[in-house]
Design an enzyme around this catalytic site. Structure first.
Site, mmCIF file in Angstrom:
data_model
loop_
_atom_site.group_PDB
_atom_site.id
_atom_site.type_symbol
_atom_site.label_atom_id
_atom_site.label_comp_id
_atom_site.label_asym_id
_atom_site.label_seq_id
_atom_site.Cartn_x
_atom_site.Cartn_y
_atom_site.Cartn_z
ATOM 1 N N HIS A 1 0.846 -1.190 0.000
ATOM 2 C CA HIS A 1 0.000 0.000 0.000
ATOM 3 C C HIS A 1 0.874 1.230 0.000
ATOM 4 O O HIS A 1 1.961 1.226 0.588
ATOM 5 C CB HIS A 1 -0.912 0.016 1.240
ATOM 6 C CG HIS A 1 -2.024 0.986 1.106
ATOM 7 N ND1 HIS A 1 -1.913 2.305 1.469
ATOM 8 C CD2 HIS A 1 -3.280 0.824 0.604
ATOM 9 C CE1 HIS A 1 -3.051 2.915 1.205
ATOM 10 N NE2 HIS A 1 -3.892 2.051 0.675
ATOM 11 N N ASP B 1 -7.876 -5.540 -0.309
ATOM 12 C CA ASP B 1 -8.329 -6.374 -1.426
ATOM 13 C C ASP B 1 -7.946 -7.839 -1.280
ATOM 14 O O ASP B 1 -8.402 -8.668 -2.070
ATOM 15 C CB ASP B 1 -7.739 -5.827 -2.737
ATOM 16 C CG ASP B 1 -8.287 -4.453 -3.062
ATOM 17 O OD1 ASP B 1 -9.497 -4.264 -2.888
ATOM 18 O OD2 ASP B 1 -7.506 -3.567 -3.471
HETATM 19 N N1 CMC Z 1 4.280 -7.379 -4.889
HETATM 20 C C1 CMC Z 1 5.626 -7.349 -5.018
HETATM 21 N N2 CMC Z 1 6.388 -6.261 -4.771
HETATM 22 C C2 CMC Z 1 5.743 -5.143 -4.391
HETATM 23 C C3 CMC Z 1 4.361 -5.106 -4.221
HETATM 24 C C4 CMC Z 1 3.623 -6.288 -4.483
HETATM 25 N N3 CMC Z 1 2.292 -6.311 -4.330
HETATM 26 N N4 CMC Z 1 3.992 -3.866 -3.827
HETATM 27 C C5 CMC Z 1 5.111 -3.157 -3.743
HETATM 28 N N5 CMC Z 1 6.168 -3.922 -4.084
HETATM 29 C C6 CMC Z 1 7.573 -3.515 -4.082
HETATM 30 C C7 CMC Z 1 7.916 -2.770 -5.356
HETATM 31 O O1 CMC Z 1 8.408 -3.621 -6.355
HETATM 32 C C8 CMC Z 1 8.938 -1.785 -4.872
HETATM 33 O O2 CMC Z 1 10.178 -2.446 -4.808
HETATM 34 P P1 CMC Z 1 11.546 -1.645 -5.114
HETATM 35 O O3 CMC Z 1 11.631 -0.604 -4.032
HETATM 36 O O4 CMC Z 1 12.590 -2.689 -5.010
HETATM 37 O O5 CMC Z 1 11.399 -1.059 -6.467
HETATM 38 C C9 CMC Z 1 8.520 -1.463 -3.451
HETATM 39 O O6 CMC Z 1 7.753 -2.592 -3.018
HETATM 40 C C10 CMC Z 1 7.657 -0.210 -3.332
HETATM 41 O O7 CMC Z 1 6.594 -0.339 -4.272
HETATM 42 P P2 CMC Z 1 6.010 0.887 -5.102
HETATM 43 O O8 CMC Z 1 5.335 0.356 -6.307
HETATM 44 O O9 CMC Z 1 7.042 1.930 -5.276
HETATM 45 O O10 CMC Z 1 4.932 1.421 -4.056
HETATM 46 P P3 CMC Z 1 3.677 2.289 -4.408
HETATM 47 O O11 CMC Z 1 3.317 3.003 -3.171
HETATM 48 O O12 CMC Z 1 3.922 3.115 -5.611
HETATM 49 O O13 CMC Z 1 2.554 1.212 -4.793
HETATM 50 C C11 CMC Z 1 0.769 -0.325 -4.631
HETATM 51 C C12 CMC Z 1 1.540 0.808 -3.950
HETATM 52 C C13 CMC Z 1 -0.483 -0.607 -3.846
HETATM 53 C C14 CMC Z 1 0.383 0.128 -6.043
HETATM 54 C C15 CMC Z 1 1.665 -1.574 -4.701
HETATM 55 O O14 CMC Z 1 1.966 -2.021 -3.402
HETATM 56 C C16 CMC Z 1 1.038 -2.700 -5.511
HETATM 57 O O15 CMC Z 1 1.192 -2.722 -6.735
HETATM 58 N N6 CMC Z 1 0.302 -3.660 -4.862
HETATM 59 C C17 CMC Z 1 -0.396 -4.695 -5.577
HETATM 60 C C18 CMC Z 1 -1.724 -4.172 -6.084
HETATM 61 C C19 CMC Z 1 -2.712 -4.008 -4.959
HETATM 62 O O16 CMC Z 1 -2.926 -4.880 -4.129
HETATM 63 N N7 CMC Z 1 -3.397 -2.842 -4.958
HETATM 64 C C20 CMC Z 1 -4.428 -2.528 -3.966
HETATM 65 C C21 CMC Z 1 -3.970 -1.462 -3.034
HETATM 66 S S1 CMC Z 1 -5.048 -1.260 -1.594
HETATM 67 C C22 CMC Z 1 -6.604 -0.792 -2.180
HETATM 68 C C23 CMC Z 1 -6.648 0.282 -3.196
HETATM 69 O O17 CMC Z 1 -5.995 1.313 -3.108
HETATM 70 O O18 CMC Z 1 -7.417 0.121 -4.126
#
Ligand code: CMC
Length: 434
Positions: A311, A368
């Site tokens: 998140h 989710d």
């Molecule tokens: N699986 C694997 N690695 C992950 C994941 C994941 N689900 N989420 C984050 N990471 C890693 C990512 O690769 C990154 O690694 P590095 O620093 O080595 O590049 C690090 O963690 C930080 O991730 P980010 O993408 O920079 O973080 P963000 O804040 O931009 O993204 C997120 C947040 C929710 C989009 C992401 O965690 C994600 O893609 N999760 C999976 C999709 C998901 O479950 N979304 C629902 C979110 S909650 C409800 C909503 O908002 O709708």
């Protein structure tokens, strides 16, 4: 706009030896922000913040979220209390009016919702024109946008009729969602019934048929009620920001909400609930080969992500995820549903929480991760999961839109950029281009 007394500190920024003092804004829970509203004017510099990771786009009174402690409150009330003690429509009222309704206010709100449950009969024909297998999210966004044509605001000031427009939307979105499902499976539409509760009415429109009456079970209604409350608002997330962005240009409430629905659809946002089920099913079909999916999620060259984990704000358990996980155990037990995906989900969570790679990235299950397993138990098909999220999030979107429109500090959302394309080039006529 924060009160003047919130500005009691400044941050010093030095550019080329010149010092600038930027005000600091402090929220009532101690969250601090450097006010850069005059930065460009005073320094000629913008701030570079892709994904707005560090940017507060507004001051808001609606939802408080502490990502380090895993705290979530709507209008000051703990999500745990609201989810266990309230009706969804009470929470919708709270978000819209900044107070929990008393009995009379709740009854009046319920009556408004009942009055607006039908959609214009001409709109019903729209459903026939979508191709089979059309995504219910695209249908929802189209239908909500077109509500404007059938129910235009009665005055030049949309805020004047906001209670009516909000009730219309909150009531009609259920009808639209259920109709799109019925059309997708070729069953006759079931119209809303005012003798049923908000959630009971939706379930009846989804599952009643002329040959098999649907029995609205209180346990199922309670589970849906809880899920909708948990989804009702989450401060400035992607879809809420989309709603505010469209509204900031003067867009009407329906088109702003339609934009929010489209933003929510993405698998990194609300679409994650559907993606989780696809991921768990794939693991199941792969003979529970967790290792393969864990390795994919760790592989920098693989775009795969563990849906339902991570998140932007939470660095610990998502409190909504924790409530949903408990609710999942309860509702599957009550309905006597044995879902193999629940065990896979539990095992996957255990693996992720104990793997140093994911621990270092603060990856915890989010809202989710378990919600889809409950929706499955309630009989809701996977392609409707994100629609369910939209139903829950709607009161939050409306409250945020209203707050944005009432805030004298609101300006059209218009970020800047850093241009890195070609420098100025001499134009070459078509006849001379090689
Ligand atoms: N699986 C694997 N690695 C992950 C994941 C994941 N689900 N989420 C984050 N990471 C890693 C990512 O690769 C990154 O690694 P590095 O620093 O080595 O590049 C690090 O963690 C930080 O991730 P980010 O993408 O920079 O973080 P963000 O804040 O931009 O993204 C997120 C947040 C929710 C989009 C992401 O965690 C994600 O893609 N999760 C999976 C999709 C998901 O479950 N979304 C629902 C979110 S909650 C409800 C909503 O908002 O709708």
């Amino acid at each position: 706009m924060p009160d003047d007394n919130l500005f009691d500190q400044t941050a010093e920024l030095i550019i080329d030896g010149q010092s600038y003092h930027l005000p600091i804004i402090e929220g009532i829970e101690g969250d601090k922000s450097i006010d850069v509203r005059d930065l460009l004017k005073e320094t000629g510099y913008t701030v570079y913040d892709t994904g707005y990771k560090n940017s507060a786009s507004c001051c808001s009174t609606i939802t408080f979220l502490d990502g380090k402690k895993g705290v979530l409150r709507y209008r000051g009330y703990a999500i745990e209390d609201l989810a266990s003690k309230c009706l969804f429509i009470e929470v919708a009222y709270l978000l819209l009016h900044n107070k929990l309704p008393n009995r009379v206010e709740l009854e009046n709100f319920r009556t408004l919702l009942e009055q607006h449950a039908l959609i214009h009969e001409d709109m019903v024909h729209f459903f026939d024109k979508f191709p089979p297998n059309a995504s219910p999210m695209s249908i929802l966004s189209v239908m909500v946008n077109s509500l404007h044509n059938f129910y235009p605001e009665m005055s030049a000031d949309p805020l004047e009729n906001i209670d009516i427009t909000a009730s219309r939307l909150i009531s009609k979105i259920r009808t639209i969602a259920a109709f799109s499902y019925k059309k997708s499976i070729g069953q006759p539409l079931v119209y809303p019934r005012n003798d049923l509760s908000y959630c009971g009415n939706f379930l009846n429109m989804m599952f009643n048929t002329p040959v098999r009456p649907y029995i609205v079970l209180p346990e199922v209604v309670a589970a849906l009620n809880k899920l909708l409350i948990l989804h009702a608002d989450h401060e400035q997330n992607c879809s809420t920001s989309a709603v505010r962005l469209v509204g900031s240009a003067g867009g009407n409430l329906y088109s702003s909400i339609s934009a929010g629905i489209n933003a929510l659809w993405g698998p990194l946002h609300g679409g994650a609930n559907e993606a989780v089920i696809h991921m768990l099913e794939a693991i199941h079909q792969d003979n529970n080969d967790y290792k393969k999916y864990i390795a994919k999620a760790k592989d920098r060259n693989d775009p795969f992500r563990l849906s339902g984990f991570g998140h932007r704000v939470y660095r610990t358990f998502d409190p909504r995820g924790t409530i949903i996980k408990d609710a999942c155990d309860d509702i599957l037990g009550i309905l006597n549903v044995k879902d193999p995906l629940l065990e896979i989900a539990r095992n996957l969570e255990e693996i992720v929480l104990n793997d140093p790679f994911f621990v270092s990235k603060n990856l915890y299950p989010n809202i989710d991760f378990y919600s889809g397993i409950i929706y499955r138990a309630l009989g809701i098909p996977t392609n409707m999961f994100t629609v369910m999220f939209a139903l829950g999030r709607l009161p939050g979107w409306i409250a945020q839109w209203k707050e944005m429109r009432e805030d004298p500090e609101t300006k059209i959302y218009r970020p800047r950029q850093i241009y890195i394309g070609s420098p100025s080039r001499k134009f070459v006529p078509l006849s001379q281009r090689t």
